[in-house]
Write a protein that holds these residues in place. Structure first.
Motif: not given
Length: 388
Positions: A223-227, A315-316, A337-342
């Motif tokens: 979801d975050t990667l898509a964003e 992405v780890s 578990d901590t990825l950020e879209a920005d």
């Protein structure tokens, strides 16, 4: 003078249509062919595969079913030795049966008096301590041991193996090169299997290769990667090109992200595509080579990118991602578990704007890794050259 042909069995995660592991096999076959000729020996590979017909047709080698013990026994009995590797064969995260299987194949060869070679493996995680003495016992009897990172060597040392007997070498895929005919843009565009990515027109959207897999149960990383991709596309038009490395699971993960993206990329002047039919590692390598940047969860998508000098961000989800990125002076954009879209968007845009500098700064590191990747094949060929 070249000696008579000697068969050598290769054991690994082959025939499962995982592009990374297939690339490992292709790299080992290429390196063995090259260095056996240099050593004056003829090594004929016999590959243990879950799909021996496909493996034989794809690589032009003899192949037997990895789960049919009678065939495996005959293949090893008729051989001069066994190679185990590369890849993450000895780990117990995906299954508790993985380590016993691969150790069992090595032990079977040793019982038959065959020399055994560990080829650029990533060792661990090995959470079940009962496996430690088994690994130590079998590895101590190997003719040659090489691992793909220092962490693997230290883990083997903690099991009681001498660190001086273990070579640290790059992943075999770092040595994989595109054939000259595939380096031609005209050939690639005319090849319906290789496919096309860019029209070649000035000002067309930047091609972003994306290799994703399912990991977090919540799918939050996808979801975050898509964003993040949508946010970046609002600044610069993107051609987001999904490259599934493990069929069919990665196809599903890619489709999941595509659904999350919706029409946002197109609305921002870009496009979204997917290559679900690329099984041969050289064709996937070509796909990666055409990208301006690559976002990867699969380890070998990142290795492909490094080898082709494509700026990348990983992405780890596993220490092996961090270990490889460290070797090419990179850091993961985040953990699953901590990825950020920005941050995904910011790092992607930075890679696109500074790609030339990224390549220049890492060229010495990547060139050295590429050269060192064939070291195990050279050692194995020299072993049989001396025997001859």
């Amino acid at each position: 003078m070249v000696t008579s042909a000697q068969k050598i069995v290769i054991s690994g995660f082959y025939g499962f249509h995982n592009s990374g592991d297939e690339a490992v096999l292709q790299s080992i076959l290429n390196a063995l062919r090259k260095h056996s000729q240099a050593a004056g020996v003829t090594l004929v590979p016999v590959v243990l595969s879950i799909d021996p017909e496909w493996t034989a047709a794809t690589y032009g080698v003899e192949s037997v079913h990895r789960m049919k013990l009678g065939e495996v026994r005959r293949a090893i009995s008729d051989s001069a030795g066994l190679i185990s590797g590369g890849g993450s064969l000895l780990q117990d995260v995906t299954s508790s049966k993985t380590i016993p299987y691969y150790l069992g194949i090595i032990k079977l060869a040793q019982w038959m008096g065959k020399p055994t070679f560990i080829y650029s493996q990533g060792i661990g995680p090995v959470n079940r301590k009962l496996f430690h003495p088994l690994i130590k016992s079998i590895f101590r009897k190997c003719a040659y041991i090489s691992v793909r990172d220092e962490q693997s060597r230290l883990l083997l040392q903690s099991m009681g193996l001498s660190i001086d007997d273990i070579d640290v070498v790059p992943d075999p895929v770092m040595g994989l090169e595109l054939p000259k005919d595939m380096q031609s843009e005209q050939h690639a565009e005319a090849d319906p299997v290789a496919g096309t990515l860019n029209s070649g027109l000035q000002g067309s959207p930047a091609t972003i290769g994306v290799s994703v897999r399912f990991w977090e149960e919540s799918r939050q990383e996808l979801d975050t990667l898509a964003e993040g991709l949508v946010k970046a596309s609002a600044v610069q038009p993107l051609h987001v090109h999904f490259l599934p490395f493990h069929h069919p699971a990665d196809n599903e993960a890619s489709r999941y992200v595509m659904q999350k993206i919706g029409r946002a990329i197109e609305d921002n002047g870009g496009s979204v595509t997917i290559r679900e039919d690329v099984l041969h590692p050289l064709k996937m390598l070509w796909e990666v080579s055409q990208c301006q940047t690559l976002i990867g969860m699969r380890l070998h998508s990142l290795i492909y990118a490094a080898g082709q000098r494509v700026p990348m961000m990983g992405v780890s989800y596993d220490p092996k991602i961090d270990h490889f990125l460290e070797r090419v002076d990179c850091q993961p954009v985040g953990k699953t578990d901590t990825l950020e879209a920005d941050k995904v968007a910011a790092v992607l845009l930075e890679l696109l704007s500074s790609g030339k500098r990224w390549k220049q700064e890492r060229e010495p590191l990547i060139a050295a890794l590429t050269q060192e990747a064939e070291a195990p094949a050279r050692r194995i060929a020299q072993y049989f050259g001396r025997k001859g």
